[in-house]
Enzyme design. Sequence first.
Site, PDB file in Angstrom:
ATOM      1  N   ARG A  82       0.723  -0.994   0.170  1.00  0.00           N
ATOM      2  CA  ARG A  82       0.362  -0.145  -0.132  1.00  0.00           C
ATOM      3  C   ARG A  82       1.036   1.628   0.060  1.00  0.00           C
ATOM      4  O   ARG A  82       0.521   2.466  -0.526  1.00  0.00           O
ATOM      5  CB  ARG A  82      -0.645   0.504   0.974  1.00  0.00           C
ATOM      6  CG  ARG A  82      -1.914   1.602   1.084  1.00  0.00           C
ATOM      7  CD  ARG A  82      -3.328   0.443   2.067  1.00  0.00           C
ATOM      8  NE  ARG A  82      -2.727   0.462   3.140  1.00  0.00           N
ATOM      9  CZ  ARG A  82      -2.488   0.669   4.561  1.00  0.00           C
ATOM     10  NH1 ARG A  82      -2.355   1.608   4.494  1.00  0.00           N
ATOM     11  NH2 ARG A  82      -2.526  -0.176   5.629  1.00  0.00           N
ATOM     12  N   LYS A  90      -7.438   5.141 -19.961  1.00  0.00           N
ATOM     13  CA  LYS A  90      -7.977   5.138 -21.147  1.00  0.00           C
ATOM     14  C   LYS A  90      -6.485   5.124 -22.021  1.00  0.00           C
ATOM     15  O   LYS A  90      -6.092   3.862 -22.365  1.00  0.00           O
ATOM     16  CB  LYS A  90      -8.153   6.913 -21.765  1.00  0.00           C
ATOM     17  CG  LYS A  90      -9.187   6.741 -20.326  1.00  0.00           C
ATOM     18  CD  LYS A  90     -10.652   6.079 -20.648  1.00  0.00           C
ATOM     19  CE  LYS A  90     -11.495   6.147 -19.346  1.00  0.00           C
ATOM     20  NZ  LYS A  90     -11.664   7.779 -19.048  1.00  0.00           N
TER      21      LYS A  90
HETATM   22  C1  LIG Z   1     -12.762   8.627 -17.694  1.00  0.00           C
HETATM   23  C2  LIG Z   1     -11.961   9.823 -17.155  1.00  0.00           C
HETATM   24  C3  LIG Z   1     -11.753   9.995 -15.807  1.00  0.00           C
HETATM   25  C4  LIG Z   1     -12.312   8.710 -14.983  1.00  0.00           C
HETATM   26  O1  LIG Z   1     -11.471   7.804 -14.689  1.00  0.00           O
HETATM   27  P1  LIG Z   1     -11.858   6.450 -14.418  1.00  0.00           P
HETATM   28  O2  LIG Z   1     -10.514   5.677 -14.642  1.00  0.00           O
HETATM   29  O3  LIG Z   1     -12.903   6.026 -14.945  1.00  0.00           O
HETATM   30  O4  LIG Z   1     -11.880   6.976 -13.141  1.00  0.00           O
HETATM   31  C5  LIG Z   1     -11.708  11.683 -15.383  1.00  0.00           C
HETATM   32  N1  LIG Z   1     -11.759  12.416 -16.710  1.00  0.00           N
HETATM   33  C6  LIG Z   1     -11.685  12.025 -18.392  1.00  0.00           C
HETATM   34  C7  LIG Z   1     -11.754  12.373 -19.129  1.00  0.00           C
HETATM   35  C8  LIG Z   1     -12.186  10.406 -17.973  1.00  0.00           C
HETATM   36  O5  LIG Z   1     -12.482  10.493 -19.235  1.00  0.00           O
END
Ligand SMILES: *Cc1c(COP(=O)(O)O)cnc(C)c1O
Length: 387
Positions: free
Chosen positions: A57, A206
């Site tokens: 952690r 992403k």
């Molecule tokens: C997906 C996304 C988030 C949130 O991220 P998670 O990994 O789903 O928690 C925040 N900002 C943007 C621009 C995103 O596309």
Amino acid sequence: MSKASKPNTAKHFATMAIQSTEPKGDETGSVANSIYPTTTFKRELDGSYNSGYIYTRHDNPNRQLLEEALATLEGGETAFAFASGMAAISTMFQALKAGDHVILPDDAYYSVQAVAKDVFKRWELSHSIVDMTDYEAVQAAIRPETAMLWLESPSNPQLKISDITALSKLAKANGAITVVDNTWCTPVLQKPLNLGADVVMYSTTKYFGGHSDCLGGALVLGEPVSEELAPVLKNIQSLGGAVPAPFDCWLMTRGIKTLYLRLKQQSENATKLAKHLSTHEKVAMVHFPGLPTHPQYDLSMKQMPEGSGAMLSVQLGKSQAETMALIGKLNLFTAATSLGGVESLIEHRKSVEGDDSLTPDDLLRISVGIEHIDDLTADWDQALDKL
Ligand SMILES: *Cc1c(COP(=O)(O)O)cnc(C)c1O
């Protein structure tokens, strides 16, 4: 937490991406990284830890490698990896104090506003929601207790561009820090720290991961905020415990190796698709910063010189039902939320965001993948023919 310690012998991002993710101190000679799924590390009889690791952690070799690579690639001082983008966002909010005020974009990842409203209001954090393309509106929203300006450029889902340099300067002059959600660009396309921002936030879920198979988030700190803010964030990361698993860190590190190639291709595909759709008679509007018709085209070219990103939105000028029906006619765009993977996705954003969403009814958001562009445009042509 880790420092960007390795000297920058690589001049170009594509090289740095490989160099920064190579195994460090592996005695086997392995070229690929190992995974350290251990939760705990051996302690010496004198109470010390030979490796410097104590408990996963707090830190773990896979997380450390990922954090060092993120700091290096962003040109930052320190980086922190989290279990999701929202964990990174929540950590940033938790670093503020009761009574602080934050300014959020009117068009942004939907859950940023939600977390401010539903979670942090109870902690006496107040917020204003402002159109970040309107400098005077941002200026007017600043209060003595404003502690943080939150930017997302290009924004989600309307692809608005905020002037990171001008707004960071404005925030700094008023004693607030600027955080940029750079998820849609990654450092391949945009470097907010170089533009004057203090912190860069990522959903690494992403483009960093790039294969729609791993959740993650990150905060990267520039100088000079790092000195004061890094210990605060480290503490929240470690005590809050929203840390990524070693395997997830390993996947992210692996993703970084091909990030440059993927994003370049995806951005090129998106630019071609946006141009194609913008000339199609059945498409009412295309939102994409790389189109000369975009209201902040010049600014986007300055801030994102390497490409306009791989996200675009289209408006069809039809009802919500007809708009949603078009999704079913596409064969190469999977109907799913999220973005940044190698496969093209499409989403009716308003119905995902909820009733108080400001997103238009006829808007479809597209995440463009690495498929051949001719197949993608042909798919849209046949679908629009049936509209
Ligand atoms: C997906 C996304 C988030 C949130 O991220 P998670 O990994 O789903 O928690 C925040 N900002 C943007 C621009 C995103 O596309």
